[in-house]
Scaffold this active site. Structure first.
Site, mmCIF file in Angstrom:
data_model
loop_
_atom_site.group_PDB
_atom_site.id
_atom_site.type_symbol
_atom_site.label_atom_id
_atom_site.label_comp_id
_atom_site.label_asym_id
_atom_site.label_seq_id
_atom_site.Cartn_x
_atom_site.Cartn_y
_atom_site.Cartn_z
ATOM 1 N N TYR A 144 -3.507 -2.330 7.057
ATOM 2 C CA TYR A 144 -4.251 -2.425 8.324
ATOM 3 C C TYR A 144 -3.791 -3.618 9.156
ATOM 4 O O TYR A 144 -3.849 -4.765 8.694
ATOM 5 C CB TYR A 144 -5.740 -2.550 8.021
ATOM 6 N N ASN A 216 -0.176 -7.822 3.344
ATOM 7 C CA ASN A 216 -1.263 -7.904 4.318
ATOM 8 C C ASN A 216 -2.566 -8.143 3.555
ATOM 9 O O ASN A 216 -3.535 -7.425 3.714
ATOM 10 C CB ASN A 216 -1.328 -6.596 5.116
ATOM 11 N N SER A 248 -4.389 -5.365 2.751
ATOM 12 C CA SER A 248 -3.869 -4.598 1.620
ATOM 13 C C SER A 248 -2.421 -4.988 1.373
ATOM 14 O O SER A 248 -1.823 -5.736 2.144
ATOM 15 C CB SER A 248 -3.946 -3.094 1.909
ATOM 16 N N SER A 286 -9.348 -4.374 -0.192
ATOM 17 C CA SER A 286 -7.883 -4.339 -0.234
ATOM 18 C C SER A 286 -7.374 -3.068 -0.898
ATOM 19 O O SER A 286 -7.907 -2.617 -1.903
ATOM 20 C CB SER A 286 -7.365 -5.563 -0.995
ATOM 21 N N GLY A 287 -6.317 -2.511 -0.326
ATOM 22 C CA GLY A 287 -5.608 -1.398 -0.954
ATOM 23 C C GLY A 287 -4.325 -1.915 -1.561
ATOM 24 O O GLY A 287 -3.356 -2.169 -0.850
#
Length: 375
Positions: A144, A216, A248, A286-287
């Site tokens: 993102y 990120n 993420s 977070s991914g």
């Protein structure tokens, strides 16, 4: 700086990083891996919008020189699943994917997938232009960038994705504010695209592990560099306060080691250890998603392949140095992304101004902790 020019990297600062790198210290050290970057940075809002566009697309193409698409043995893992990677269910079940890997922003996944299908149809006409229609399932991942980019304006179009794919090449990979990493933030500093590689020798044969990240993620308090609590010392330009992590990380691990899908899943899992070295504990928002693939054991598409096929596989007992090299390369890729990044934001159209990590201050702190190479 163009999308294939090198900027300063973590090793240039004298960081005492472990392991033997490939000649480029990049994912492109792995044979037949090419990377394309489409970077979009605009200095005024688009018509009808009040935010600036700072985003892009990163394309990774295995077997880049092949005239036809090749299945790529692969495995996936996640540390925290607040993110997307298309095609992951089939990678988990089938153990392979076909085509490019794309990384972009969260709201561009659909466009990237659509454009990747179009690119494959045009790039491999002898495979997809004749006979029975074949299904395509490109791999597209995201992080993102909405703090620095007009993400809701959906600025990435088909042409941008095609530009990244048409631009894939070997050689050095530009880091920091490039490709899908253009508008990304890491540990409340400017983050983005980073890459690194390691060489290992097993059974008398040399192999390469290459990593590319879109960084990120992370809170400043967590930031750790080579074991030193850097984030505790660098307290300027904080962004998130008490709101928590807002990002993420995507980690792509490529190798020419002959690994089976179950081994690649295990390799992908080491991505979590690599990003953990930089201090993250995996925030709820977070991914943290990891893909590992191998260009070894090249084969044809399943409908063209014989009923039985041979397969070379590394002995599991030889995997420990591979794991170590992977963790090192992931850690260094994140550091390279941050060191290469440049400040972004702070205009009348921005919600924030994001500083780049101060190289001199970083070196000063690491010197106090004895984390610099000795002359």
């Amino acid at each position: 700086m163009t999308d294939h020019m090198q900027s300063i990297r973590a090793r240039d600062l004298g960081l005492d990083l472990s392991g033997k790198t490939g000649p480029l210290n990049a994912i492109t050290d792995v044979p037949d891996i090419a990377v394309g970057l489409r970077t979009i940075i605009e200095d005024k809002p688009r018509p009808g919008r009040n935010r600036l566009v700072r985003t892009g697309v990163t394309a990774i193409l295995p077997h880049a020189g092949s005239p036809s698409p090749r299945p790529i043995w692969a495995g996936i893992s996640r540390f925290n699943g607040n993110g997307e990677m298309t095609g992951s269910h089939w990678i988990e079940d089938g153990g392979y994917f076909v085509g490019p890997v794309l990384i972009t922003n969260t709201h561009a996944v659909g466009m990237a997938h659509h454009a990747a299908v179009k690119w494959m149809l045009g790039h491999y006409p002898e495979t997809y232009g004749v006979g029975d229609p074949l299904w395509l399932m490109p791999v597209v991942a995201e992080t993102y960038d909405g703090l620095l980019n007009d993400i809701n304006g959906q600025p990435i179009g088909e042409a941008d994705v095609l530009a990244a794919l048409d631009g894939v090449k070997g050689g050095p990979v530009a880091e920091g504010n490039t490709g899908g990493g253009t508008g990304m933030i890491a540990y409340e500093f400017k983050g983005g695209t980073g890459t690194a590689s390691r060489r290992v020798e097993i059974g008398g044969r040399p192999y390469t592990i290459g990593v590319l990240v879109q960084a990120n993620f992370g809170m400043r308090d967590w930031l750790t560099v080579l074991g030193a609590p850097v984030g505790r010392h660098m307290r300027e330009n904080l962004l998130f306060g008490k709101v928590g992590e807002r990002g993420s990380i995507i980690v792509v691990i490529a190798t020419d080691l002959p690994l089976a899908p179950h081994q690649l899943r295990r390799l992908a899992r080491r991505g979590g250890l690599g990003i953990g070295r930089t201090g993250t504990m995996g925030g709820n928002g977070s991914g943290d998603i990891f893909l590992a693939f191998s260009v070894a054991n090249e084969r044809d598409l399943p409908h063209r392949a014989p009923a039985l096929a041979g397969f070379e596989m590394l002995n599991d007992e030889r995997l420990d140095p591979v794991y170590e090299a992977t963790v090192q390369a992931v850690d260094e890729s994140v550091l390279n992304a941050m060191v290469a990044a440049r400040p972004m934001g702070g205009t009348e159209w921005d919600k924030a101004s994001v500083a780049a990590i101060d190289h001199a201050e970083l070196v000063k702190i690491l010197g106090r902790y004895g984390r610099l190479r000795r002359a």
